[in-house]
Write an enzyme that holds these catalytic residues in place. Structure first.
Site, PDB file in Angstrom:
ATOM      1  N   ASP A 366       0.836  -1.196   0.000  1.00 49.74           N
ATOM      2  CA  ASP A 366       0.000   0.000   0.000  1.00 49.74           C
ATOM      3  C   ASP A 366       0.875   1.251   0.000  1.00 49.74           C
ATOM      4  O   ASP A 366       1.832   1.355   0.779  1.00 49.74           O
ATOM      5  CB  ASP A 366      -0.897  -0.028   1.244  1.00 49.74           C
ATOM      6  CG  ASP A 366      -1.772   1.192   1.375  1.00 49.74           C
ATOM      7  OD1 ASP A 366      -2.642   1.378   0.509  1.00 49.74           O
ATOM      8  OD2 ASP A 366      -1.577   1.966   2.342  1.00 49.74           O
ATOM      9  N   GLU A 404       1.749  -0.414  -5.062  1.00 52.79           N
ATOM     10  CA  GLU A 404       0.890   0.707  -5.403  1.00 52.79           C
ATOM     11  C   GLU A 404       1.846   1.896  -5.519  1.00 52.79           C
ATOM     12  O   GLU A 404       2.250   2.467  -4.501  1.00 52.79           O
ATOM     13  CB  GLU A 404      -0.154   0.939  -4.314  1.00 52.79           C
ATOM     14  CG  GLU A 404      -1.141   2.041  -4.654  1.00 52.79           C
ATOM     15  CD  GLU A 404      -2.168   2.266  -3.549  1.00 52.79           C
ATOM     16  OE1 GLU A 404      -3.333   2.536  -3.870  1.00 52.79           O
ATOM     17  OE2 GLU A 404      -1.789   2.184  -2.355  1.00 52.79           O
TER      18      GLU A 404
END
Length: 710
Positions: A366, A404
């Site tokens: 993330d 990401e």
């Protein structure tokens, strides 16, 4: 009897040291047996010594005390041990070794830490009960109270504590092996709880919303054709924080306990491992969405659970601004400081734990660009230590690493700008370009070609870079944004239920409602168009070079009622509605067939770009790259891959267009897909012979032809 507000250090052992182990004949205890070892960090059970080793990092602490509790009393420590820096400290790590005979019935542990508190630098408070960062299992007392960790005073008996259970549980991994998928990789993003929590999931209520519940859905995933499940965050989090999605971690080593069907302490480890083993037996990889860029401790108003109280300036990036002392590149209040080696080591140790002890197959990071932030907040575009450290960690070999490649403060490193050179990356450019093309935006044909080809503009395979198309994780939807059905049903988000006056969530979604906003009194022609658009997205996703990913429920038109950010919706909005599967069997069938088509044609997903095997056309012999063009055709030749040829005609225009197949005769081609047709004709398994090389492609439709080679 002490009250809960008593200072927990009132009764520190007078000896203030562990009794030495009884030496054998002619032997002396080793230094580590007497003083403890600085590595490994956390709590380690030493079987041959019948003792625990405790090791915790704090560079600026002046005093560290270990607190041991029994199950009967979580307010007053059963045993305390104050570390002596002359005896129990090596560099910046405090450590000790305590025999089980000394601990006896103690089941839980925590720390109290003291030190100087320069303004906006440290948060040392000896009254706060602190959770060890390496705790493998976290226990929340029945009287747990988040609010006490957010204000001055003791939170004894009401704070999360670690569990001394490392030596009590084992798991039989016999026969387990990690699958590794290449051209057949289909990533399916799901939320552990939301996947089966709805009563209509068909899962026994005792297991609904749990790791065990996922196991019961494996036959469904196999039928669909999934080969990689990407689990939204499973790190232990604060149960009193409004965090349904799980992106506010408390601890990086323990599975979230509320996802376990068995409420016994630390049983979630066994249930998680059983789930992983079951997925492996079904030849499905398990990838974890991991959140290392921040914690649930938030900013200066957030709770002190662990890192803040242990060594605030070491664990977090600070600004020096009294009004906003914490750097907030994560958008959640704080940012871990990866400029410090011990923070990077903690991440590496966590990854190795999940890989080696829990047997997961990969990680999706993330907001991975946070790793690239220098101490002053600037972006390090050159050599970022944590990426080379992860790459060189042998225990992480063959792990699927997905980034990401951006953060919440504007860093955007998609493609060759990302420091993890061999990592796969979520390709948001693929998402945006396909959304814009399918909804008929002008000027998108060149971009569509790039995305279908594998995004070589982002992942160039020239001599200097030598990227691969499989490094692009192609997706149209993810947890963050509209579901696929909502993408074709709403022009505007409807996030009122989240409690932020509809101000949260992205405003620009490149969505189109097909002529009617929402789901109330929708005309039949609009409903039909929405289904066609969903099939168009599915087709283009499965026909693109790269690794496809889609979110759970898209295959049966699951809706979040227009909410594009249901991070706190632990209810029917955030749970899958399995009634939709029965109502939309035609869409499920189409997804299933398109996935099978992709897996049957490895020519689509390659290690290398298509290059000379691809020929681009339009409705005629030349691709129309003009601004007003909304159509494209291509022929992918498969002989180099021992595969068939695939001819694709794409019409995003609102009127039908006559295409002419530019290769071969009509007798050579069979139609596999026409998204304008109703099920089951939209996907013809045996293929329908062409009657002519001229094919009229309906408005907003995709047609796929197949020609046998060899």
């Amino acid at each position: 009897m002490h009250t809960e507000t008593d200072v927990v250090l009132a009764h520190v052992d007078s000896a203030n040291a562990v009794e030495p182990l009884t030496p054998g004949i002619g032997n002396r205890p080793t230094w580590e047996q007497v003083e403890g070892s600085s590595l490994p960090l956390g709590v380690t059970w030493i079987e041959e010594e019948q003792a625990y080793n405790f090791a915790i990092y704090s560079a600026h602490a002046e005093s560290v005390t270990l607190l041991l509790y029994t199950a009967a009393d979580l307010v007053n420590p059963f045993h305390t041990f104050r570390f002596d820096f002359l005896r129990n400290k090596s560099t910046r790590i405090w450590h000790c070794r305590i025999p089980i005979s000394k601990i006896r019935d103690a089941r839980y542990y925590a720390y109290s830490v003291s030190g100087q508190n320069p303004p906006f630098l440290h948060n040392f408070d000896p009254q706060k009960i602190l959770l060890g960062p390496y705790s493998r299992c976290v226990f929340f007392p029945p009287s747990f109270d988040r609010s006490l960790a957010m204000r001055e005073g003791s939170n004894a008996g009401k704070a999360p504590v670690g569990v001394l259970a490392g030596h009590r549980h084992s798991f039989d991994w016999a026969g387990d092996s990690s699958p590794l998928h290449e051209s057949d990789a289909i990533i399916y993003e799901l939320h552990v709880k939301g996947f089966t929590r709805n009563p209509n999931s068909g899962i026994d209520p005792a297991r609904a919303g749990t790791y065990a519940g996922l196991v019961e859905k494996i036959p469904y995933l196999k039928e669909l054709g999934i080969t990689v499940v990407e689990l939204m965050p499973v790190f232990q989090r604060d149960p009193q924080e409004n965090d349904y999605w799980g992106y506010m971690p408390l601890n990086f080593f323990s599975p979230h306990d509320q996802y376990a069907s068995n409420g016994n302490t630390c049983e979630q480890h066994l249930e998680f491992r059983s789930m992983v083993k079951a997925f492996h037996q079904a030849n499905i990889e398990v990838v974890l969405d991991v959140v290392y860029n921040h914690t649930c401790e938030g900013n200066q108003r957030g709770p002190i659970y662990s890192f803040k109280g242990l060594d605030n300036s070491e664990y977090y990036m600070l600004t020096g601004d009294p009004a906003n002392p914490y750097a907030n590149y994560s958008g959640t209040g704080n940012t871990l400081n990866f400029n410090h080696g011990h923070v990077r080591k903690m991440v590496l140790d966590s990854l190795c734990f999940w890989k080696q002890e829990m047997h997961v197959d990969g990680f999706r990071f993330d907001l991975a660009s946070v790793f690239s932030r220098n101490a002053d907040g600037s972006i390090n575009w050159d050599d970022v230590p944590i990426f080379s450290e992860i790459s060189s960690e042998s225990e992480l070999g063959n792990s699927r690493l997905i980034a990401e490649p951006w953060d919440a403060a504007g860093a955007y490193q998609l493609g060759r700008g990302f420091p993890g050179l061999t990592w796969q990356q979520w390709n948001a450019q693929f998402r945006d370009d396909l959304r814009r093309f399918v909804k008929s935006d002008a000027g998108m044909v060149p971009n569509l070609m790039r995305r279908l080809y594998g995004s070589s503009d982002l992942f160039p395979d020239d001599r200097e870079n030598a990227y691969h198309p499989y490094q692009s994780v192609n997706y149209v939807t993810s947890h963050d944004g509209f579901t696929l059905y909502d993408l074709v049903s709403y022009n505007n988000k409807r996030n009122w239920a989240n409690g932020h006056d509809n101000q949260d969530g992205a405003d620009e979604n490149y969505s189109w409602n097909c002529g009617h906003e929402g789901d109330e009194r929708v005309p039949a022609d609009v409903l039909a168009l929405r289904r066609r658009q969903v099939k168009n997205f599915c087709s283009l996703l499965m026909l693109s070079n790269g690794i496809p990913m889609f979110r759970a429920g898209d295959e049966f038109l699951n809706t979040q009622l227009g909410n594009n950010n249901p991070y706190n919706q632990d209810n029917e909005i955030g749970w899958l509605n399995w009634d939709q599967l029965q109502a939309n069997q035609d869409i499920f069938r189409f997804f299933k067939k398109m996935i099978a088509f992709r897996k049957a044609h490895p020519s689509l997903c390659r290690s290398r770009f298509w290059r000379e095997d691809i020929s681009w056309y339009g409705t005629g012999p030349a691709a129309d790259l003009s601004y007003d063009s909304r159509s494209l055709a291509f022929c992918l030749h498969g002989i180099s891959q021992n595969d068939d040829d695939i001819y694709v005609m794409i019409n995003a225009y609102w009127e039908e267009l006559p295409f002419v197949v530019q290769e071969g005769t009509e007798k050579e081609w069979r139609r596999a897909v026409d998204t304008s047709l109703a099920s089951p004709d939209d996907f013809a398994e045996a293929g329908v012979p062409l009657q002519s090389t001229k094919y009229v492609v309906a408005p907003r439709s995709v047609v796929v032809l197949v020609r046998t080679t060899g």
